[in-house]
Design a protein around this motif. Structure first.
Motif, PDB file in Angstrom:
ATOM      1  N   SER A 304      21.415  46.431  43.270  1.00  0.00           N
ATOM      2  CA  SER A 304      22.722  45.900  42.878  1.00  0.00           C
ATOM      3  C   SER A 304      22.809  44.418  43.205  1.00  0.00           C
ATOM      4  O   SER A 304      22.015  43.894  44.004  1.00  0.00           O
ATOM      5  CB  SER A 304      23.834  46.643  43.620  1.00  0.00           C
ATOM      6  N   SER A 306      25.088  43.017  44.927  1.00  0.00           N
ATOM      7  CA  SER A 306      25.457  42.904  46.336  1.00  0.00           C
ATOM      8  C   SER A 306      24.250  43.062  47.247  1.00  0.00           C
ATOM      9  O   SER A 306      24.089  42.309  48.215  1.00  0.00           O
ATOM     10  CB  SER A 306      26.517  43.950  46.677  1.00  0.00           C
ATOM     11  N   ALA A 336      28.900  37.687  32.595  1.00  0.00           N
ATOM     12  CA  ALA A 336      29.908  38.696  32.902  1.00  0.00           C
ATOM     13  C   ALA A 336      29.674  39.308  34.280  1.00  0.00           C
ATOM     14  O   ALA A 336      30.626  39.505  35.057  1.00  0.00           O
ATOM     15  CB  ALA A 336      29.901  39.785  31.831  1.00  0.00           C
ATOM     16  N   SER A 337      28.421  39.591  34.593  1.00  0.00           N
ATOM     17  CA  SER A 337      28.099  40.163  35.908  1.00  0.00           C
ATOM     18  C   SER A 337      28.427  39.177  37.013  1.00  0.00           C
ATOM     19  O   SER A 337      28.965  39.552  38.072  1.00  0.00           O
ATOM     20  CB  SER A 337      26.615  40.543  35.964  1.00  0.00           C
ATOM     21  N   TYR A 338      28.112  37.926  36.757  1.00  0.00           N
ATOM     22  CA  TYR A 338      28.394  36.906  37.763  1.00  0.00           C
ATOM     23  C   TYR A 338      29.902  36.744  37.970  1.00  0.00           C
ATOM     24  O   TYR A 338      30.376  36.638  39.111  1.00  0.00           O
ATOM     25  CB  TYR A 338      27.791  35.560  37.368  1.00  0.00           C
ATOM     26  N   SER A 339      30.658  36.733  36.891  1.00  0.00           N
ATOM     27  CA  SER A 339      32.108  36.541  36.996  1.00  0.00           C
ATOM     28  C   SER A 339      32.747  37.652  37.816  1.00  0.00           C
ATOM     29  O   SER A 339      33.641  37.400  38.627  1.00  0.00           O
ATOM     30  CB  SER A 339      32.731  36.481  35.601  1.00  0.00           C
ATOM     31  N   ARG A 340      32.285  38.896  37.603  1.00  0.00           N
ATOM     32  CA  ARG A 340      32.826  40.004  38.384  1.00  0.00           C
ATOM     33  C   ARG A 340      32.492  39.848  39.866  1.00  0.00           C
ATOM     34  O   ARG A 340      33.339  40.061  40.745  1.00  0.00           O
ATOM     35  CB  ARG A 340      32.281  41.332  37.856  1.00  0.00           C
ATOM     36  N   PHE A 341      31.250  39.458  40.140  1.00  0.00           N
ATOM     37  CA  PHE A 341      30.833  39.276  41.531  1.00  0.00           C
ATOM     38  C   PHE A 341      31.608  38.132  42.176  1.00  0.00           C
ATOM     39  O   PHE A 341      32.062  38.243  43.322  1.00  0.00           O
ATOM     40  CB  PHE A 341      29.328  38.983  41.592  1.00  0.00           C
ATOM     41  N   TYR A 342      31.787  37.056  41.446  1.00  0.00           N
ATOM     42  CA  TYR A 342      32.500  35.896  41.983  1.00  0.00           C
ATOM     43  C   TYR A 342      33.938  36.258  42.332  1.00  0.00           C
ATOM     44  O   TYR A 342      34.457  35.865  43.385  1.00  0.00           O
ATOM     45  CB  TYR A 342      32.479  34.748  40.965  1.00  0.00           C
ATOM     46  N   ALA A 343      34.593  37.013  41.459  1.00  0.00           N
ATOM     47  CA  ALA A 343      35.985  37.415  41.717  1.00  0.00           C
ATOM     48  C   ALA A 343      36.077  38.249  42.993  1.00  0.00           C
ATOM     49  O   ALA A 343      37.013  38.089  43.786  1.00  0.00           O
ATOM     50  CB  ALA A 343      36.519  38.203  40.525  1.00  0.00           C
ATOM     51  N   THR A 344      35.088  39.115  43.211  1.00  0.00           N
ATOM     52  CA  THR A 344      35.071  39.933  44.430  1.00  0.00           C
ATOM     53  C   THR A 344      34.890  39.060  45.668  1.00  0.00           C
ATOM     54  O   THR A 344      35.550  39.266  46.694  1.00  0.00           O
ATOM     55  CB  THR A 344      33.934  40.969  44.365  1.00  0.00           C
TER      56      THR A 344
END
Length: 412
Positions: A304, A306, A336-344
């Motif tokens: 993952s 993370s 898209a994957s990066y944006s989700r991770f960044y928001a977290t």
């Protein structure tokens, strides 16, 4: 050894003897220029009711002063200058002073220039330049010399070449020393930069005024590419996880010989910048922190984001967000994957807001830079600098200077 000059922060009269031969009574009307007052209110970006509260009058009264219908007393004018963060003498100028930023503003938003830098930033920059005037003289009077790495490269030189030279200048041939987590690594990088002759300041407020915080939406850092006293300033209000990239970005500015104010957005696909020098500094910073050679081989596509971030952050000694950002830039993950991770990650930063913490003796060299702090304190204690001047340079009380010398770690 000659005595060092201390320049005034503002080149305007702070005493009204040039207008009034005798000191005026506090209740005497002050013949201020209403145009300057209007300019000062706009410049401060403070609501009129807030200004009025600080001056202890009604907002309507301030409005009459701005219109020139009435005049404040001297006591009220002094309160105005304090509330609006301008020298008292400014209120008596014939025209509002022209304020030019001493270094380029390289920030952009959507390809357009960012909104005007606020009063807190401008006063911060004036304070830093005030300190630099003294420090530059001090270094030159103590066998200082120009640093060969400042402006050694241009934006057209290879990213890998510049980043490798930055690492060599900070670490030497043996490479980076062992450090713990990425926060300790950042502290080590700052110490190495100071040892190489780069002045590094990290602060989240203007001077020592806790009521004047620095806004991350305004800027994250700036660099002054001076060959004698190159300087990096990191906004201490930013999340610590992002500060390590800001440091590397400003370090690249020094190597390219380009001063400027930056506001790098790790969450944006283009880092939120469009100017050529900013784009180049971002690439150099990424290569400096996480060299491309070898990184893809260590990325495990089956793991993952993370898990990859945790594992590689321990190897490269950078924050999780810098690792995943590097994976995006090298094409290992999609936007898209990066944006989700960044928001977290941003949500995690919000749960643990940036804070200097620590004692006065720890914060003083952090805010002002270790070499600068030691130089000022030792000069004051040794008689080469008046104690009140030292206090002004360090934004501290004279008694605090002596306390730091006794309990801190002044240079031997």
């Amino acid at each position: 050894m000659r005595k060092f000059r201390i320049s005034f922060r503002y080149q305007v009269p702070i005493c009204m003897n040039w207008l009034y031969p005798q000191a005026p009574h506090p209740m005497t009307d002050a013949m201020i220029n209403e145009k300057v007052l209007a300019w000062a209110v706009d410049r401060a970006e403070i609501p009129l009711d807030v200004v009025a509260k600080k001056v202890n009058v009604k907002p309507e009264r301030i409005a009459t002063w701005i219109e020139g219908e009435e005049r404040p007393t001297f006591r009220q004018a002094q309160s105005l200058s304090s509330a609006l963060h301008i020298p008292f003498g400014y209120l008596f100028l014939k025209e509002p002073p022209e304020e030019k930023l001493a270094i380029p503003d390289l920030r952009t938003v959507g390809g357009d220039p960012a909104r005007k830098l606020d009063l807190n930033f401008r006063d911060l920059l004036n304070d830093v330049l005030f300190k630099r005037d003294w420090f530059r003289d001090f270094i030159q009077d103590h066998a200082g010399h120009e640093l060969e790495f400042v402006g050694k490269y241009t934006v057209n030189d290879a990213v890998e070449t510049v980043a490798a030279d930055m690492r060599k200048s900070l670490y030497g041939e043996e490479g980076p020393p062992q450090s713990g987590n990425w926060e300790e690594h950042l502290r080590m990088l700052i110490d190495k930069a100071e040892a190489a002759g780069i002045w590094v300041m990290r602060n989240g407020i203007v001077g020592s005024n806790t009521h004047r915080p620095l806004s991350v939406s305004q800027f994250r850092g700036f660099a002054i590419s001076d060959k004698v006293v190159p300087l990096i300033f990191i906004n201490g209000k930013d999340a610590k996880a992002a500060q390590i990239f800001t440091f590397a970005h400003e370090l690249a500015h020094i190597w390219l010989g380009e001063s400027g104010v930056s506001n790098v957005e790790l969450g944006d696909a283009n880092y939120g910048v469009h100017q050529k020098v900013e784009r180049r500094c971002n690439k150099i910073a990424a290569e400096f922190l996480v060299p491309a050679a070898g990184f893809p081989a260590q990325w495990r596509a089956a793991d993952s984001l993370s898990d990859n971030a945790d594992r590689l952050s321990r190897i490269y000694k950078v924050s999780r967000i810098v690792i995943v950002r590097r994976a995006l830039d090298l094409g290992l993950i999609d936007q898209a994957s990066y944006s989700r991770f960044y928001a977290t990650e941003v949500a995690r930063w919000s749960d643990t807001p940036a804070s200097e913490g620590g004692s006065f003796h720890n914060n003083l060299p952090l805010r002002n830079g270790l070499r600068f702090t030691r130089a000022v304190v030792n000069q004051a204690v040794g008689g080469g600098l008046l104690l009140r001047h030292a206090a002004s340079l360090l934004n501290a009380q004279p008694t605090a200077i002596l306390s730091y010398h006794k309990n801190g770690r002044p240079a031997q």
